[in-house]
Enzyme design. Structure first.
Site, PDB file in Angstrom:
ATOM      1  N   THR A   1       0.817  -1.209   0.000  1.00 49.79           N
ATOM      2  CA  THR A   1       0.000   0.000   0.000  1.00 49.79           C
ATOM      3  C   THR A   1       0.854   1.265   0.000  1.00 49.79           C
ATOM      4  O   THR A   1       1.858   1.349   0.704  1.00 49.79           O
ATOM      5  CB  THR A   1      -0.931   0.013   1.225  1.00 49.79           C
ATOM      6  OG1 THR A   1      -1.749  -1.158   1.198  1.00 49.79           O
ATOM      7  CG2 THR A   1      -1.819   1.238   1.225  1.00 49.79           C
TER       8      THR A   1
ATOM      9  N   SER B   1      -6.193  -0.082  -2.944  1.00 43.89           N
ATOM     10  CA  SER B   1      -6.703  -1.271  -3.624  1.00 43.89           C
ATOM     11  C   SER B   1      -6.185  -1.379  -5.056  1.00 43.89           C
ATOM     12  O   SER B   1      -6.123  -2.474  -5.611  1.00 43.89           O
ATOM     13  CB  SER B   1      -8.240  -1.242  -3.627  1.00 43.89           C
ATOM     14  OG  SER B   1      -8.748  -1.302  -2.306  1.00 43.89           O
TER      15      SER B   1
ATOM     16  N   ILE C   1       1.699  -0.072   6.889  1.00 44.19           N
ATOM     17  CA  ILE C   1       2.339  -1.389   6.789  1.00 44.19           C
ATOM     18  C   ILE C   1       2.357  -2.087   8.145  1.00 44.19           C
ATOM     19  O   ILE C   1       3.072  -1.665   9.068  1.00 44.19           O
ATOM     20  CB  ILE C   1       3.771  -1.259   6.229  1.00 44.19           C
ATOM     21  CG1 ILE C   1       3.744  -0.511   4.887  1.00 44.19           C
ATOM     22  CG2 ILE C   1       4.401  -2.635   6.087  1.00 44.19           C
ATOM     23  CD1 ILE C   1       2.860  -1.143   3.823  1.00 44.19           C
TER      24      ILE C   1
ATOM     25  N   GLU D   1      -5.913 -14.067   1.160  1.00 43.89           N
ATOM     26  CA  GLU D   1      -5.943 -12.911   2.047  1.00 43.89           C
ATOM     27  C   GLU D   1      -7.376 -12.584   2.459  1.00 43.89           C
ATOM     28  O   GLU D   1      -7.644 -12.271   3.630  1.00 43.89           O
ATOM     29  CB  GLU D   1      -5.303 -11.710   1.354  1.00 43.89           C
ATOM     30  CG  GLU D   1      -5.219 -10.465   2.217  1.00 43.89           C
ATOM     31  CD  GLU D   1      -4.527  -9.306   1.525  1.00 43.89           C
ATOM     32  OE1 GLU D   1      -4.449  -8.217   2.134  1.00 43.89           O
ATOM     33  OE2 GLU D   1      -4.074  -9.480   0.374  1.00 43.89           O
TER      34      GLU D   1
ATOM     35  N   ARG E   1     -26.378  -8.445  34.217  1.00 43.30           N
ATOM     36  CA  ARG E   1     -26.605  -7.015  34.474  1.00 43.30           C
ATOM     37  C   ARG E   1     -28.094  -6.751  34.697  1.00 43.30           C
ATOM     38  O   ARG E   1     -28.929  -7.093  33.862  1.00 43.30           O
ATOM     39  CB  ARG E   1     -26.091  -6.207  33.282  1.00 43.30           C
ATOM     40  CG  ARG E   1     -26.238  -4.696  33.438  1.00 43.30           C
ATOM     41  CD  ARG E   1     -25.170  -4.123  34.357  1.00 43.30           C
ATOM     42  NE  ARG E   1     -25.062  -2.678  34.186  1.00 43.30           N
ATOM     43  CZ  ARG E   1     -25.857  -1.790  34.782  1.00 43.30           C
ATOM     44  NH1 ARG E   1     -26.841  -2.194  35.568  1.00 43.30           N
ATOM     45  NH2 ARG E   1     -25.670  -0.501  34.577  1.00 43.30           N
TER      46      ARG E   1
ATOM     47  N   GLY F   1     -24.311  -0.893  27.239  1.00 44.60           N
ATOM     48  CA  GLY F   1     -24.546   0.437  27.794  1.00 44.60           C
ATOM     49  C   GLY F   1     -23.251   1.204  27.961  1.00 44.60           C
ATOM     50  O   GLY F   1     -22.312   1.073  27.176  1.00 44.60           O
TER      51      GLY F   1
END
Length: 389
Positions: free
Chosen positions: A127, A133, A158, A243, A269, A340
């Protein structure tokens, strides 16, 4: 949860050992590593000693020669624990795979044993500020000068960039040849002219170092080339399905994990005289997410199976990456809401999972790129040059 049929007893025994390693060597220290922005090199050596790195590398290169599912187990257990720091995925699933698939015998003998042991950390240099891309648009150039190539350019975002010892570097050896002008080099990070920029401060995945890299008149011999000159783009394309599969595995695993965290938290909770889990809204939100997580898991496991058979195509991998990434981000958002105010606190894993999640719609190819790939297959021969073709 639906029963998974991919793994055998050996894989599950290995999974238990990976969990113990994570509980002992990673979980107690991960919050500090997030503050540091990096994990210590000692962790890599410990992981190598425990057999967690590059599981598929053959024995002749220092590995165990195991199947891909052993790597999957390592990745799943890291993500299930909430540990986003160790950059084992890039190291194992991409860099070692590139070397094993395209490297010379000398390159394999030199680097793979060190990567298996954790002595050498791998990174992927693709990149750039002007090329994400669209890899064929990279500007880092490699110019032949006598019996060497002189490389100048810059990479950004990277992973493992601060710590890497070896880098798979994408360059342009012919600026006018488009994709056919891309060449890969295997670069030793000690090479003169290789410079690391700052460790970048990210939204999430804070314990994984991410860097800018600079190459200033860096000279490398032709023997450091990975594959042949001009083949780089084609070689990179052969690894995109793997990938994207890794991203799908991550998203499927994290989605399941945050749902379970939320079931446990809401069951304990209290609010308005009952647990949060007693409210129909809580039940419906989690039931919906759980049903779709099951679908994502089945599809992802099918893609793993196809990959191991050599049958996973780019379009199917794009579908898996797209649907699991979108579900991943939706799940962490909705689950955090059920926590929350606690969900907004960094000490809670759901908060860190929320921050870590956002990159999954970008890494491995953006959601928009995935949709383009799928659409091109749907409308093959019908778009008449539209939609970027």
């Amino acid at each position: 949860m639906i029963e998974r049929t991919l793994f055998n007893d050996e894989h599950e025994l290995f999974r238990e050992s990976v969990r113990r390693f994570i509980e002992k060597e990673i979980t107690p220290y991960h919050l500090q590593w997030e503050k540091d922005g990096i994990v210590p090199r000692e962790l890599w050596l410990k992981a190598g000693e425990a057999g967690l790195l590059c599981c598929t590398v053959p024995e002749e290169y220092g590995g165990l020669g195991l199947d891909y599912l052993f790597d999957v187990v390592v990745f799943e257990e890291l993500w299930r624990s909430g540990a986003s720091g160790p950059g084992f995925l890039i190291h194992t699933d991409l860099v070692a795979t590139y070397i094993l698939s395209f490297g010379t015998e000398e390159q394999k003998q030199h680097w793979l044993p060190k990567m298996v042991s954790g002595e050498a950390i791998g990174s992927l240099g693709m990149t750039e500020p002007h090329a994400g891309s669209d890899l064929k648009a990279i500007r880092t150039k490699a110019v032949r000068d006598g019996n060497e190539f002189v490389i100048n350019g810059q990479k950004v975002y990277i992973s493992n960039g601060q710590m890497c010892d070896v880098l798979v570097l994408a360059t342009k050896t012919d600026r006018d040849a488009g994709a056919k002008g891309v060449t890969l080099f295997l670069v030793d990070a000690n090479t003169k002219g290789f410079e690391r920029g700052q460790n970048l401060d990210k939204l999430g995945m804070k314990a994984q170092d991410t860097s800018e890299l600079f190459f200033n008149d860096m000279r490398v011999p032709p023997e450091s080339m990975l594959g042949d000159e001009g083949q780089g783009f084609g070689l990179m394309m052969t690894k995109l399905a793997q990938e994207r599969l890794a991203q799908a595995i991550r998203s499927a695993t994290v989605t399941e994990t945050v749902i379970q965290w939320t079931v446990e938290y809401t069951s304990e909770r209290d609010a308005f005289g009952q647990t949060i889990a007693d409210f129909q809204n809580t039940q419906f939100v989690l039931a919906d997410l759980d049903a779709r997580a099951t679908v994502a898991r089945v599809f992802t496991d099918k893609c793993i199976d196809l990959f191991m058979q050599g049958k996973l195509d780019a379009v199917t991998a794009a579908k898996a990456k797209m649907v699991t990434s979108e579900l991943h981000c939706e799940a962490v958002d909705k689950c955090l809401q059920l926590f929350g105010g606690a969900g907004y606190m960094w000490e809670y894993p759901i908060c860190r999972a929320y921050a870590d999640a956002r990159v999954v719609k970008i890494a491995g190819g953006s959601i928009e790129i995935m949709k383009t790939i799928i659409a091109r297959e749907l409308f093959k021969g019908r778009l008449n040059g539209r939609n970027g073709q």
